[in-house]
Design an enzyme around this catalytic site. Structure first.
Site, PDB file in Angstrom:
ATOM      1  N   HIS A   1      -7.966 -16.429  41.948  1.00 15.38           N
ATOM      2  CA  HIS A   1      -6.885 -17.013  42.741  1.00 15.38           C
ATOM      3  C   HIS A   1      -7.017 -18.534  42.693  1.00 15.38           C
ATOM      4  O   HIS A   1      -8.113 -19.075  42.510  1.00 15.38           O
ATOM      5  CB  HIS A   1      -6.974 -16.551  44.194  1.00 15.38           C
ATOM      6  CG  HIS A   1      -6.566 -15.138  44.405  1.00 15.38           C
ATOM      7  ND1 HIS A   1      -6.152 -14.667  45.635  1.00 15.38           N
ATOM      8  CD2 HIS A   1      -6.511 -14.072  43.566  1.00 15.38           C
ATOM      9  CE1 HIS A   1      -5.858 -13.383  45.547  1.00 15.38           C
ATOM     10  NE2 HIS A   1      -6.079 -13.002  44.289  1.00 15.38           N
TER      11      HIS A   1
ATOM     12  N   GLU B   1      -7.062 -20.736  45.034  1.00 17.06           N
ATOM     13  CA  GLU B   1      -8.015 -21.267  46.006  1.00 17.06           C
ATOM     14  C   GLU B   1      -9.452 -21.098  45.540  1.00 17.06           C
ATOM     15  O   GLU B   1     -10.273 -21.997  45.700  1.00 17.06           O
ATOM     16  CB  GLU B   1      -7.867 -20.568  47.365  1.00 17.06           C
ATOM     17  CG  GLU B   1      -6.508 -20.683  47.997  1.00 17.06           C
ATOM     18  CD  GLU B   1      -5.613 -19.488  47.692  1.00 17.06           C
ATOM     19  OE1 GLU B   1      -5.499 -19.088  46.509  1.00 17.06           O
ATOM     20  OE2 GLU B   1      -5.013 -18.954  48.635  1.00 17.06           O
TER      21      GLU B   1
ATOM     22  N   CYS C   1      -4.997 -15.317  51.151  1.00 13.93           N
ATOM     23  CA  CYS C   1      -5.250 -13.892  51.372  1.00 13.93           C
ATOM     24  C   CYS C   1      -6.604 -13.715  52.055  1.00 13.93           C
ATOM     25  O   CYS C   1      -7.345 -14.687  52.238  1.00 13.93           O
ATOM     26  CB  CYS C   1      -5.227 -13.165  50.028  1.00 13.93           C
ATOM     27  SG  CYS C   1      -6.681 -13.505  49.002  1.00 13.93           S
TER      28      CYS C   1
ATOM     29  N   CYS D   1      -9.560 -15.199  49.963  1.00 16.41           N
ATOM     30  CA  CYS D   1      -9.573 -16.659  49.945  1.00 16.41           C
ATOM     31  C   CYS D   1      -9.881 -17.229  51.326  1.00 16.41           C
ATOM     32  O   CYS D   1     -10.603 -18.227  51.441  1.00 16.41           O
ATOM     33  CB  CYS D   1      -8.259 -17.186  49.396  1.00 16.41           C
ATOM     34  SG  CYS D   1      -8.021 -16.745  47.650  1.00 16.41           S
TER      35      CYS D   1
END
Length: 162
Positions: free
Chosen positions: A61, A63, A91, A94
């Site tokens: 992801h 992040e 999410c 993260c």
């Protein structure tokens, strides 16, 4: 009043624009368009965009990539005095990484009603039961962030993809 609000948001918009540029890059690479930037002392020390498809990695992801780069840049896993800018509400994975990295501030663009873990579904980053909390501000450049995601998923549906 409006001028003072604009002055408050202006530095956030500068960094969010950079995160949106990264999200656009993800879009162009057929990845879910999310971009993230980590700023320390007015300079970018980590950035990323979603690369799950390219790397065949469910943890790739925006992040997570930005956090890894920032920690490497600082030579420490503790990202104190840093700000994470991300185009989509983080999410649970993260948000957990944000807590673990001791990131004090998160600024995001649009909410994620299906997986948001800062405000929408969970409030992991502000949970007092955890060893660290982050201050989270959502809605910075919301419409731009939301539109990019909507355009991406509309194009995916037109191609018959989920």
């Amino acid at each position: 009043m409006i001028d003072s609000l604009h002055n408050l948001l202006q530095p956030h918009e500068q960094w969010m624009r950079r995160a949106l540029d990264l999200a656009q890059r993800a879009y162009e690479e057929n990845e879910v368009p999310v971009g993230a930037v980590i700023v320390h002392e007015e300079r970018v020390i980590g950035e990323g965009y979603n690369q799950r498809e390219a790397l065949n990695d469910p943890t790739a992801h925006a992040e997570m990539i930005a956090i890894t780069q920032a920690a490497e840049t600082l030579g420490s896993w503790r990202l104190i005095d840093c700000v994470l800018y991300v185009t989509l509400e983080p999410c649970p994975m993260c948000a957990g990484a944000i807590v673990q990295a001791r990131l004090p501030t998160v600024i995001y663009g649009t909410t994620d009603p299906k997986a948001g873990a800062c405000h929408s579904l969970y409030q992991l980053t502000e949970d007092s039961r955890l060893n660290h909390q982050a201050t989270v501000l959502g809605g910075v450049m919301r419409e731009e962030s939301k539109r990019l995601l909507q355009d991406f998923f509309q194009a995916q549906r037109a191609l018959g993809k989920k």
